[in-house]
Design an enzyme around this catalytic site. Structure first.
Site, PDB file in Angstrom:
ATOM      1  N   SER A 243      -2.582 -12.261  -6.352  1.00  0.00           N
ATOM      2  CA  SER A 243      -2.163 -10.981  -5.777  1.00  0.00           C
ATOM      3  C   SER A 243      -2.339  -9.839  -6.779  1.00  0.00           C
ATOM      4  O   SER A 243      -3.443  -9.589  -7.232  1.00  0.00           O
ATOM      5  CB  SER A 243      -0.711 -11.099  -5.292  1.00  0.00           C
ATOM      6  OG  SER A 243      -0.324  -9.984  -4.540  1.00  0.00           O
ATOM      7  N   ASP A 407      -3.832 -12.911   6.241  1.00  0.00           N
ATOM      8  CA  ASP A 407      -3.071 -12.178   5.229  1.00  0.00           C
ATOM      9  C   ASP A 407      -3.159 -10.685   5.517  1.00  0.00           C
ATOM     10  O   ASP A 407      -4.210 -10.066   5.349  1.00  0.00           O
ATOM     11  CB  ASP A 407      -3.630 -12.493   3.839  1.00  0.00           C
ATOM     12  CG  ASP A 407      -2.782 -11.886   2.721  1.00  0.00           C
ATOM     13  OD1 ASP A 407      -1.857 -11.118   3.023  1.00  0.00           O
ATOM     14  OD2 ASP A 407      -3.058 -12.197   1.546  1.00  0.00           O
ATOM     15  N   HIS A 434      -0.518 -14.704   2.604  1.00  0.00           N
ATOM     16  CA  HIS A 434      -0.533 -14.386   1.179  1.00  0.00           C
ATOM     17  C   HIS A 434       0.047 -15.526   0.328  1.00  0.00           C
ATOM     18  O   HIS A 434      -0.626 -16.057  -0.560  1.00  0.00           O
ATOM     19  CB  HIS A 434       0.277 -13.102   0.966  1.00  0.00           C
ATOM     20  CG  HIS A 434      -0.121 -12.317  -0.229  1.00  0.00           C
ATOM     21  ND1 HIS A 434      -1.338 -11.674  -0.325  1.00  0.00           N
ATOM     22  CD2 HIS A 434       0.531 -12.049  -1.393  1.00  0.00           C
ATOM     23  CE1 HIS A 434      -1.410 -11.035  -1.489  1.00  0.00           C
ATOM     24  NE2 HIS A 434      -0.294 -11.258  -2.156  1.00  0.00           N
TER      25      HIS A 434
END
Length: 534
Positions: A243, A407, A434
């Protein structure tokens, strides 16, 4: 001359400001009330919550089991300490259940990796702007090293613990890589649990928390990489980011040309550079409308420190449910690929502190759909002062993007256009969100295998070296399921001499049912006196 505050806010901002103050004060008052409540009342609330969760589908029931009086004979002591399996749709072994409990209770990454037979070697990195970052190096059993270094970095509101929360050993990427011979390092951003020290600024000062993605890219990432390479003697390393951890690397390499010679490839799991807006349109408009609103709501220091307080006093399954609800409202995540048992160990290590300015920076990126540096909140588009974009096209390192097709945070088309086309590859993971790419029950098969391919590993040989060699012989109590319907299991509590964690003491005498015909009771074989949930 403008009137303070009034001259800098649009009239439409005022209703949002009033609402922000109301929410902030509400949380503050609730926190104060909860702190002042007697333990007996909190114990009662915990007990009621537990009874409620019994009637939910696939319940996970946790209570604290405590040590009895010291003068009790050891034989009687062991006989009266039993625990039962929880009722679940998943196949849960005794080993997995106990490991989940230990991961849930672990206070730091050192304790977490020890559960799998590894050790942590901590190092302190001094950044060029005088923050002290703790980074960790995996250590363990002797294995043939391959002379390659891998550096893993966490995402927003996280720390290095997120990489080692999985109940199955080789569902944790650091352990896979270490046992394959890699020199594995885990990084931490300034301000999180492991990096709350500055040589000049006090932790409670605004100056300490005056950082955004820019400082991560300018100092934390390059200074950490330099330290790792100097410690190992290697010329290059492989960077794996999750991320925001991937966005930091992209930003850092884009304007630090020296890093292009120190990284052999960037592997980005659930990458983020220009996320979509929030799923909740109201919150999306609220937080994007003006950075001042976010600062008024959360201050200019640490973001939501009360989360740590609530996590400590809340019943863990309830805390997990609130995390799921929040993720759904914010991002439309449903977490269908993460089991309830896994959430208990993973969500307990999900949150770590960061600055409010960092989140404001992300809202600026989302609002402009441009991966840019932090823009001063006192400037507007009418002032002629514009933010500087990160020059991502300058990256010369091979980039590999692994993203979930469901996501909501990843806009893969925009990201591909921002990055160099000739050196960027993409790998979609079907029906993954995610967090699924980190904690999903199939994460090895659909994510980590692809990571190993990028590292030029033969996944068939990896399976032979690691998985076949690590198939543990099942314990006899994991195979035999006796009918013990006549056993009356007792859990004796309320010993004032025992420290507690997560849950208050509860007087409970119960037996957990496995299925309609079978009950299972097991004697506790671990060291007595530690806090255990069942």
């Amino acid at each position: 001359m403008s009137i303070p505050l009034l001259g800098r806010l649009h009239i439409l901002d005022w209703p949002l400001i009033i609402m922000s103050f109301t929410l902030a004060w509400f949380e503050f008052i609730i926190s104060i009330i909860t702190t002042l409540l007697p333990d007996s009342f909190i114990e009662f609330c915990t007990f009621i919550t537990k009874q409620f969760f019994k009637f939910t589908s696939n319940p996970v029931n946790l209570i604290i089991q405590q040590k009895k009086k010291d003068n009790l004979p050891k034989e009687q002591y062991q006989q009266e300490f039993k625990y039962a399996y929880i009722k679940t749709d998943d196949a849960i072994t005794k080993k997995h259940y106990e490991l989940m409990i230990n991961l849930l209770n672990a206070e730091n990454v050192e304790q977490m990796v020890q559960l799998f037979g590894y050790q942590i070697e901590s190092h302190i990195v001094r950044t060029k702007d005088d923050y002290l970052l703790t980074i960790q190096r995996i250590k363990g059993k002797n294995r043939p090293p391959n002379d390659k270094v891998v550096y893993l970095h966490h995402g927003l509101l996280m720390n290095s613990e997120i990489w080692v929360t999985m109940i199955d050993k080789y569902q944790n990427l650091p352990f896979i890589l270490y046992d394959l011979g890699y020199d594995v390092w885990l990084g931490n951003n300034r301000g999180n649990k492991y990096s709350q020290k500055h040589l000049n600024f006090n932790l409670n000062s605004t100056s300490f928390w005056n950082f955004s993605l820019d400082e991560f890219a300018l100092f934390d990432i390059p200074n950490t990489i330099d330290y790792i390479l100097e410690s190992t003697g290697n010329e290059k390393l492989t960077y794996i980011g999750f991320s925001q951890g991937s966005a930091q690397a992209f930003a850092s390499v884009s304007f630090n040309q020296e890093l292009n010679n120190k990284i052999d490839q960037l592997i980005a799991i659930s990458p983020a550079t220009t996320p979509h807006g929030l799923y909740s349109k109201f919150l999306d408009v609220l937080l994007k409308s003006s950075p001042n609103i976010t600062y008024l709501l959360f201050s200019r220091k640490v973001l939501m420190p009360s989360c740590i307080f609530w996590q400590k006093i809340m019943y863990p399954p309830l805390f997990d449910s609130l995390i799921d609800i929040s993720n759904y409202l914010l991002f439309n995540w449903r977490a269908k690929n993460i089991t309830k048992l896994q959430k208990l160990s993973s969500y307990a290590h999900l949150y770590s502190t960061t600055s409010v300015k960092c989140v404001v920076h992300w809202f600026q990126v989302m609002s402009s759909k441009n991966f840019q540096m932090y823009h001063d909140v006192n400037t507007t588009s009418l002032s002629g002062l514009n933010p500087i974009s990160y020059p991502l096209k300058n990256i010369k390192v091979p980039i590999h993007l692994i993203y979930g097709t469901t996501d909501s945070l990843v806009d893969i088309d925009v990201m591909k256009n921002q990055l160099p086309l000739d050196s960027t590859t993409t790998y979609p993971v079907e029906n993954h969100e995610h967090l699924d790419n980190l904690w999903g029950n199939d994460v090895y098969e659909v994510v980590f295998k692809q990571v190993l391919k990028y590292l030029n590993e033969d996944v068939d040989k990896v399976y032979s070296r690691l998985f076949r060699a690590s198939n543990d012989v099942k314990l006899i109590e994991d195979i035999i399921r006796p009918n013990n319907s006549s056993i009356n299991e007792e859990v004796i509590l309320n010993d004032d001499s025992i420290n507690q964690s997560y849950l208050k003491q509860v007087n409970v005498g119960e037996r957990q049912k496995i299925d309609s015909n079978t009950y299972m009771d097991y004697e506790r074989n671990q060291t007595f006196g530690s806090n255990v949930f069942i």
